[in-house]
Every structure is written in C-alpha cells, then in structure tokens.
Design an enzyme around this catalytic site. Structure first.
Site, short mmCIF file in Angstrom:
data_model
loop_
_atom_site.label_atom_id
_atom_site.label_comp_id
_atom_site.label_asym_id
_atom_site.label_seq_id
_atom_site.Cartn_x
_atom_site.Cartn_y
_atom_site.Cartn_z
CG HIS A 79 -1.85 -1.24 1.28
ND1 HIS A 79 -3.10 -1.12 0.45
CD2 HIS A 79 -1.97 -2.18 1.94
CE1 HIS A 79 -3.77 -2.07 0.59
NE2 HIS A 79 -3.22 -2.91 1.57
CG ASN A 157 -7.53 -4.88 -0.40
OD1 ASN A 157 -6.85 -4.10 0.15
ND2 ASN A 157 -7.24 -6.18 -0.15
#
Length: 542
Positions: A79, A157
């Site tokens: 990320h 997500n």
C-alpha cells in the site's frame, strides 16, 4: 554456485552464516526459522481448532510477520502508493426495518443523521510509491472513523475477497508479487508460481485479471472490509458481519488497453481525479452496506464464513445500508496526512469485535506493528492518527514523544494502575461482554470446507461477455511467459473452477506465445526495451 552446494560452507555467500550444519532429516533446502528451527508446517497458524482463534505463542508466525513488517524503510511494504481525503460518515440509525441497536451497541451507528469525522486513504497494494496508478493490482480502501469512543479503522480493499485465508502465507505472497530479489524485476512467473500452488487464490485471480483488477479511479471504486468481523449488542450477543462501500458515483473499471492508453500520458490519474473533484466541490460519496450472519460455523454452507477467499451470497445475506460517507476536504499536506496516516485492523470501538478469521487475526498484529516501526512508537500522537477525543494512558516516552497523556487533575507521578494516589481508573462496561466459548485442540490445520474452486467458477460464469474476454486475454498473456509446469498447474485450477474457463485460457496462452515468438524475445517488456534503445540518443558521457 548452486544453492544445493554441500561443501560445508553456507551457499548464501558473504554476510551469511559460516556453518551449514543440519539437523536429523534436514536437507540443504529445509525451511527453518531465524532461530534455526525446522519448519514442518508453513501453511497454517496455530489455532484453537482449525477455525481459530489464533494464539499469542505463535512464535513461528510472529517471527515471520514482524520481520516482514520491517522489510522497507520508510515506505510501506504494501500500500505504498496512496491518495487520501477528509470527510464525514452519516449514520442511518437502522438496520433494515430494525433499530441497529439490536445488533451492535457501537455509538456511531445509533442515531439517524449522526455524523462522525473520517479520513480515507486509497492505495495500490504491491507497487511502489511512485508507480503508475494504472497497474493491475488490488486497491486499498482504508477508513479512519474519529468516533466519540475513539478511533475505528475499517481497513480493506476494492475487491471483496483475497488471495489467501491464513496470515502465515502473507509474507510469501507479497514476496512472490514483489520484484525478484536478484534482478529487481517483477515477474509473472514468480507471481503465478505462488498462485498456481495456492488453489484458494483462484477466485481472487478471476477478479484481478478481469477489468475489476484496474479501477478507473478512486471515486468510482467499491470498497470492502474483506475480513469477517462481529457486531456485539448491549446484551453481549454477537453476529458475524462483512462491510462493503458502494460508490454513489457508479462503478467504473478499465480494460488493459484503456489503462495503457492512460498510463502513456498520466501515471497519477487517480490521485489527480480525486483531488480535482473535491476542489471543484464534486464531493464523492459511498454508502456503507453490511451483511450479517448468525455467529457460528454454518455447516449448511459449502464454505466457511470466516474464509476471506469467499463471497457471502447476497440473496441469502443481503447488503443492508447503514450509513453514507462523503469526502469533502483535501489534505493540506500530503506527507503529514496521507503518508503518515496509519491504520490497523485491530482498531475497533465498543460494539465492534473480532471474528476468528485467520487473516484478520494475523493482520491485527501486523498492521499496528508495521506502523510502530514505519512511523514510530508514538505514531498515534500525530494529528492525522490521534483520536478526536481526550486520550489518557499510562504509556510514556519512546521515540518522538512530544506530549504526555495526562488527565486533568491526575497525579503526574503515577503512571501505573491500580493506584490509591489519584491515578487513572478503569472505565465502566457499556454492556455485557461477548464471551465466545471454545472447546477444541490447539492445532496447525486448514479449515474443513476449503472449496477453493466453486465460487471462482460462479464468478467466471457471472461476468459479462466483454469482462470474460478481457479476463481470458489477460491471463493468457501473463501465463504465456511462465514455465510449462506453472501453466499446467494454473490450467488445472481454472479447469476445476469451470472447464470452459480452463480451455479458453489454454487457447489464449498458445495464441499469446505464438505472437511473442513472432516478435523474437520471450520477455514481455523486451520489445519496449528494444524500442527505447533504438530511439535513445547515444552520447559519450558528460
């Protein structure tokens, strides 16, 4: 020198150990911990029964995941590339036609119209901090709710499922998806080497290589908590829950060719789109929808509800709207707010609880551990991470501490509890505790109902024709660069999901391989590299 060299020295060369002694039954390739303990089960964390929960003495897992958390400085290991914005969440106060308090006592949900400040960070998962936002990759969707009871982080997500179901495999998965440690090049062969040997990933691959693998932007992207959590009411009764964000701007994804066209001109398009939309007052919004299920094993299902590689059937477990989120303010400083924003799946408020989901249990340790390493032990003192309420703890010192969590009138000499000298005291319980009962052996086992291919086949069959065509083309192109043994394993997995799925991908592999052989070179990026060499201006140096 071969890694299987047996001349009594360590084959890893300089900087490695100087002794290559092995225990009874070990070979040169036997996996061990950093303590040298042979690893006989690298697939499962140690849990109470094969459904969990995990236990704190999981030494092998803790060594593995905490080392993984510290693999990058200072960029996030995963990320790394992200964009963010501030806003608010407004509760509906009900769950369908019922008061939401029947299911959860979390205060932020109780009153219709109640607003809670939020900060959201969107991100790609595998690629680095300056990578194009058009790459095929899951997208992170992390929301920090600054509630009156402290922070709640809903970390998920864009896709509703994941590659793996046990956190023991997370470092392996990311290593396979990240660049080769020798060449520093990402490789579809490494990617599919892991995936082909991980049948549970077949469902996620079906989404990832379809257009759902490249969201058009962040505003038109779905979100999901992915893991199974619990809601707890005032009586201490619990239900299993899954969270989903539904964009009110509609959902939009990109084909591979559309993504490549954008990438040729702009590799920051999603960040730019979000920022400019908010600047012009076109505030994006999402509705939070929740699925609930009675707490339990649910033997009537052909999958385990705690398995994050599975979807919950919306016909049986409908998506019920519980509130809406609006993003209406851009960060004033990217580093201070977006880059230093720190999330953790263990950051829950009263009325929200953990399930025994093995991925959730592992993430709960890993996420906050990563933040303490990456940002510092006092990362929660930073404004972007600090709760918007009074904080009073007995935690002291540590790197970059710049204030003390002292309550008004608290004796500053007392940084422990219990005390009779005017120190901090425990809070009163807001409801009955949720106390699940366990009666199982402590084991390292896979869950009973894996059903790795059923939902992958269902998803394949539900795709629109253009989405299916894109999926087949993308898988065929990627797998054509892989070794035959990897192709065979992937085709076997896809065929078990749906025979037509496997057949079409096999044909696509042959077609893609034939096209690549016509262009000489077998490496996907080689053609572009050769063009760059032809077009580049040759010089003799400075």
């Amino acid at each position: 020198m071969s890694g299987n060299d047996t001349n009594g020295t360590n084959a890893t060369g300089a900087g490695g150990a100087t002794d290559n002694r092995k225990g009874a039954g070990e070979t040169d390739r036997t996996l061990t911990t950093r303590q040298g303990h042979p690893v006989s089960n690298n697939q499962n964390t140690r849990t109470v029964g094969n459904r969990g929960p995990a236990t704190l003495e999981n030494y092998q897992f803790i060594e593995k995941i905490t080392h993984f958390d510290r693999e990058r400085i200072p960029e996030r290991v995963v990320h790394a590339r992200g964009a963010g914005a501030h806003g608010y969440f407004e509760a509906y106060g009900t769950f369908g036609n019922e008061p939401i308090g029947n299911y959860t006592r979390a205060k932020l949900f109780q009153e219709k119209g109640k607003q809670t400040p939020v900060f959201v960070r969107f991100s790609s998962v595998i690629h680095g901090g300056h990578s194009p936002e058009t790459l095929r990759d899951p997208r992170g969707f992390a929301t920090k709710f600054y509630t009156e009871d402290g922070n709640w982080d809903l970390v998920g997500n864009n896709l509703k499922i994941f590659f793996i179901r046990d956190a023991m495999k997370f470092p392996d998965m990311v290593h396979a998806f990240k660049p080769d440690p020798v060449t520093n090049l990402q490789s579809m062969e490494r990617f599919f080497d892991f995936v082909s040997n991980t049948p549970e990933a077949t469902h996620m691959i079906t989404f990832l290589f379809s257009p759902w693998g490249i969201p058009a932007n962040y505003r038109q992207m779905q979100g999901s908590g992915v893991n199974t959590y619990k809601w707890v009411n005032a009586k201490g009764e619990a239900v299993l829950v899954k969270y989903h964000w539904d964009p009110q701007q509609g959902v939009k994804n990109l084909t591979q060719s559309e993504a490549e066209e954008i990438q040729a001109k702009n590799f920051n398009h999603a960040t730019q789109d979000l920022y400019e939309a908010i600047e012009r007052g076109d505030y994006p919004s999402w509705e939070l929808k929740v699925q609930i299920m009675e707490d339990g094993e649910h033997p009537e299902l052909d999958f385990d509800p705690l398995d994050d590689t599975k979807l919950w059937d919306e016909d049986k477990f409908p998506m019920v709207p519980v509130g809406k989120m609006v993003l209406n303010k851009n960060p004033e400083n990217y580093f201070a707010e977006v880059e230093q924003a720190a999330f953790g799946t263990g950051v829950l408020v009263d009325g929200l609880d953990f399930s025994d989901d093995k991925m959730l249990q592992g993430r709960t340790l890993s996420y906050s551990d990563t933040q303490r390493y990456r940002v510092g032990s006092n990362y929660l003192q930073l404004p972007i991470n600090a709760p918007k309420k009074r904080v009073t703890t007995n935690q002291r010192d540590g790197q970059m501490a710049f204030y003390v969590d002292v309550a008004p009138g608290q004796n500053p000499h007392i940084n422990y509890e219990p005390s009779s000298l005017n120190g901090l005291v425990e809070a009163e319980a807001s409801g009955q505790p949720h106390e699940p009962h366990y009666d199982a052996e402590l084991v390292r086992q896979t869950i009973d109902r894996t059903n790795d291919f059923g939902q992958a086949g269902d998803t394949f069959r539900k795709l629109e024709q253009w989405e299916r065509d894109e999926l087949i083309h993308n898988l065929g192109d990627a797998l054509s660069t892989c070794a035959p043994v990897i192709q065979e394993k992937m085709l076997a997995n896809l065929t078990q999901a749906d025979p037509e799925y496997g057949r079409l991908v096999a044909e696509a592999i042959k077609k893609s391989a034939a096209m690549k052989s016509d262009h000489e070179g077998t490496f996907p990026a080689r053609e572009g590299m050769e063009i760059a060499e032809e077009l580049g201006h040759k010089t003799d140096g400075y």
